[in-house]
Scaffold this active site. Structure first.
Site, PDB file in Angstrom:
ATOM      1  N   ARG A   1       0.855  -1.200   0.000  1.00 41.28           N
ATOM      2  CA  ARG A   1       0.000   0.000   0.000  1.00 41.28           C
ATOM      3  C   ARG A   1       0.879   1.233   0.000  1.00 41.28           C
ATOM      4  O   ARG A   1       1.779   1.350   0.833  1.00 41.28           O
ATOM      5  CB  ARG A   1      -0.868   0.042   1.268  1.00 41.28           C
ATOM      6  CG  ARG A   1      -1.849  -1.047   1.374  1.00 41.28           C
ATOM      7  CD  ARG A   1      -2.875  -0.779   2.444  1.00 41.28           C
ATOM      8  NE  ARG A   1      -2.333  -0.410   3.746  1.00 41.28           N
ATOM      9  CZ  ARG A   1      -3.075  -0.078   4.781  1.00 41.28           C
ATOM     10  NH1 ARG A   1      -4.395  -0.047   4.669  1.00 41.28           N
ATOM     11  NH2 ARG A   1      -2.527   0.222   5.926  1.00 41.28           N
TER      12      ARG A   1
ATOM     13  N   THR B   1      -1.475   7.381  -0.042  1.00 39.51           N
ATOM     14  CA  THR B   1      -2.802   7.248  -0.685  1.00 39.51           C
ATOM     15  C   THR B   1      -3.533   5.976  -0.268  1.00 39.51           C
ATOM     16  O   THR B   1      -4.730   5.840  -0.513  1.00 39.51           O
ATOM     17  CB  THR B   1      -2.642   7.206  -2.216  1.00 39.51           C
ATOM     18  OG1 THR B   1      -1.880   6.030  -2.541  1.00 39.51           O
ATOM     19  CG2 THR B   1      -1.923   8.435  -2.733  1.00 39.51           C
TER      20      THR B   1
ATOM     21  N   ASP C   1       1.138  -3.633  12.291  1.00 42.71           N
ATOM     22  CA  ASP C   1       1.578  -3.913  10.927  1.00 42.71           C
ATOM     23  C   ASP C   1       2.028  -5.376  10.839  1.00 42.71           C
ATOM     24  O   ASP C   1       3.057  -5.755  11.404  1.00 42.71           O
ATOM     25  CB  ASP C   1       2.718  -2.973  10.544  1.00 42.71           C
ATOM     26  CG  ASP C   1       3.022  -3.046   9.062  1.00 42.71           C
ATOM     27  OD1 ASP C   1       2.926  -2.019   8.383  1.00 42.71           O
ATOM     28  OD2 ASP C   1       3.350  -4.169   8.571  1.00 42.71           O
TER      29      ASP C   1
HETATM   30  C1  PRP Z   1      -0.631  -4.997   4.387  1.00 41.03           C
HETATM   31  C2  PRP Z   1      -1.362  -6.313   4.487  1.00 41.03           C
HETATM   32  C3  PRP Z   1      -2.247  -6.286   3.276  1.00 41.03           C
HETATM   33  C4  PRP Z   1      -2.599  -4.836   3.150  1.00 41.03           C
HETATM   34  C5  PRP Z   1      -3.996  -4.630   3.668  1.00 41.03           C
HETATM   35  O1  PRP Z   1       0.407  -5.045   3.485  1.00 41.03           O
HETATM   36  O2  PRP Z   1      -0.509  -7.426   4.541  1.00 41.03           O
HETATM   37  O3  PRP Z   1      -1.608  -6.758   2.101  1.00 41.03           O
HETATM   38  O4  PRP Z   1      -1.667  -4.116   3.963  1.00 41.03           O
HETATM   39  O5  PRP Z   1      -4.410  -3.345   3.484  1.00 41.03           O
HETATM   40  P1  PRP Z   1      -5.601  -2.935   2.488  1.00 41.03           P
HETATM   41  O6  PRP Z   1      -6.723  -3.897   2.736  1.00 41.03           O
HETATM   42  O7  PRP Z   1      -5.932  -1.533   2.907  1.00 41.03           O
HETATM   43  O8  PRP Z   1      -5.076  -3.010   1.092  1.00 41.03           O
HETATM   44  P2  PRP Z   1       1.417  -3.814   3.279  1.00 41.03           P
HETATM   45  O9  PRP Z   1       0.869  -2.873   2.259  1.00 41.03           O
HETATM   46  O10 PRP Z   1       1.762  -3.229   4.604  1.00 41.03           O
HETATM   47  O11 PRP Z   1       2.671  -4.480   2.596  1.00 41.03           O
HETATM   48  P3  PRP Z   1       3.818  -5.404   3.268  1.00 41.03           P
HETATM   49  O12 PRP Z   1       3.165  -6.701   3.679  1.00 41.03           O
HETATM   50  O13 PRP Z   1       4.788  -5.595   2.170  1.00 41.03           O
HETATM   51  O14 PRP Z   1       4.371  -4.674   4.446  1.00 41.03           O
HETATM   52  N1  URA Z   2      -1.895  -3.699   7.067  1.00 44.15           N
HETATM   53  C1  URA Z   2      -1.446  -4.143   8.260  1.00 44.15           C
HETATM   54  O1  URA Z   2      -0.423  -4.812   8.332  1.00 44.15           O
HETATM   55  N2  URA Z   2      -2.158  -3.829   9.360  1.00 44.15           N
HETATM   56  C2  URA Z   2      -3.285  -3.117   9.307  1.00 44.15           C
HETATM   57  O2  URA Z   2      -3.892  -2.875  10.358  1.00 44.15           O
HETATM   58  C3  URA Z   2      -3.721  -2.666   8.054  1.00 44.15           C
HETATM   59  C4  URA Z   2      -3.019  -2.970   6.951  1.00 44.15           C
END
Ligand code: PRP
Ligand code: URA
Length: 206
Positions: free
Chosen positions: A101, A105, A197
């Site tokens: 993400r 945004t 996270d």
């Molecule tokens: C996190 C999580 C999902 C996403 C969820 O990933 O593992 O993929 O956010 O959020 P959304 O429903 O609002 O799209 P992140 O973007 O943090 O990536 P990462 O696992 O590489 O840290």
């Molecule tokens: N991605 C995460 O890892 N945690 C949250 O709470 C939302 C998005």
């Protein structure tokens, strides 16, 4: 359709995962364990076929699974669910989709995709612990549909109402499985109370 897996052991382990004191080793183990426990429900409607096997004492008319399975973790955090699920579905093929993400945004950005062929003859299970806005999951589902996937299941650990509504609206054919449903998103798109996270807690990054 939403399937909320309310089971004392799943909820107990999820409570441990949520705790801020829970460190990498336990967090990783709990995520794999919860994912494994969810398999019983996410496979409940898989097709089966009649077969006859030989036991040491004679013939037995019984049934076995009649579908191929593809697991697709969304990088990074979905990786933490693969072992727990594939232990119980050892023949499953595994594809990967990289999505993060954008911090400002919250738009999902796809940076990697490597998928098995012939997705149309398999049940495809997308793995991602967090369903927040639903942007990442809906994008992964669309990518898989564009590659021919028919039956898609979205397997997450914690979901927010916003993300659930988004998937139900964009992809009403996709079954959603959750171990917990939380109240809301905060103003930077994190699930509250959630677990923080997921990727950072799983891999020790910040
Ligand atoms: C996190 C999580 C999902 C996403 C969820 O990933 O593992 O993929 O956010 O959020 P959304 O429903 O609002 O799209 P992140 O973007 O943090 O990536 P990462 O696992 O590489 O840290
Ligand atoms: N991605 C995460 O890892 N945690 C949250 O709470 C939302 C998005």
């Amino acid at each position: 359709m939403l399937n909320l897996l309310k089971h004392p052991l799943i909820t107990h382990k999820l409570a441990l995962m949520r705790k801020k004191e829970t460190r990498i080793k336990d967090f990783r183990e709990l995520l794999q364990e919860i994912s494994g426990l969810m398999v019983y429900e996410i496979t409940r409607d898989l097709p089966i076929k009649k077969v006859t096997v030989e036991t040491p004492l004679g013939k037995c008319d019984t049934e076995e699974l009649d579908t191929k399975i593809v697991l697709v973790p969304i990088l990074r955090a979905g990786l933490g669910m693969v072992d727990g699920i594939s232990k119980l579905l050892p023949g499953a093929r595994i594809g990967h989709i990289g999505i993060y993400r954008d911090h400002k945004t919250l738009e999902p950005m796809t940076y990697f995709s490597k998928l098995p062929d012939n997705l149309n003859d398999s049940v495809v299970m997308i793995l991602d612990p967090m369903l927040a806005t639903g942007g990442s999951s809906t994008k992964a589902i669309q990518l898989l549909k564009d590659r021919g996937a028919g039956i898609i299941k979205l397997v997450c650990i914690i979901g927010a109402p916003e993300g659930i509504s988004r998937i139900e609206k964009d992809h009403p054919d996709v079954q959603i499985y959750l171990a917990g449903m939380d109240k809301k998103l905060n103003d930077i798109g994190y699930i509250v109370p959630g677990l923080g996270d997921a990727g950072d807690r799983l891999f020790g990054t910040t």
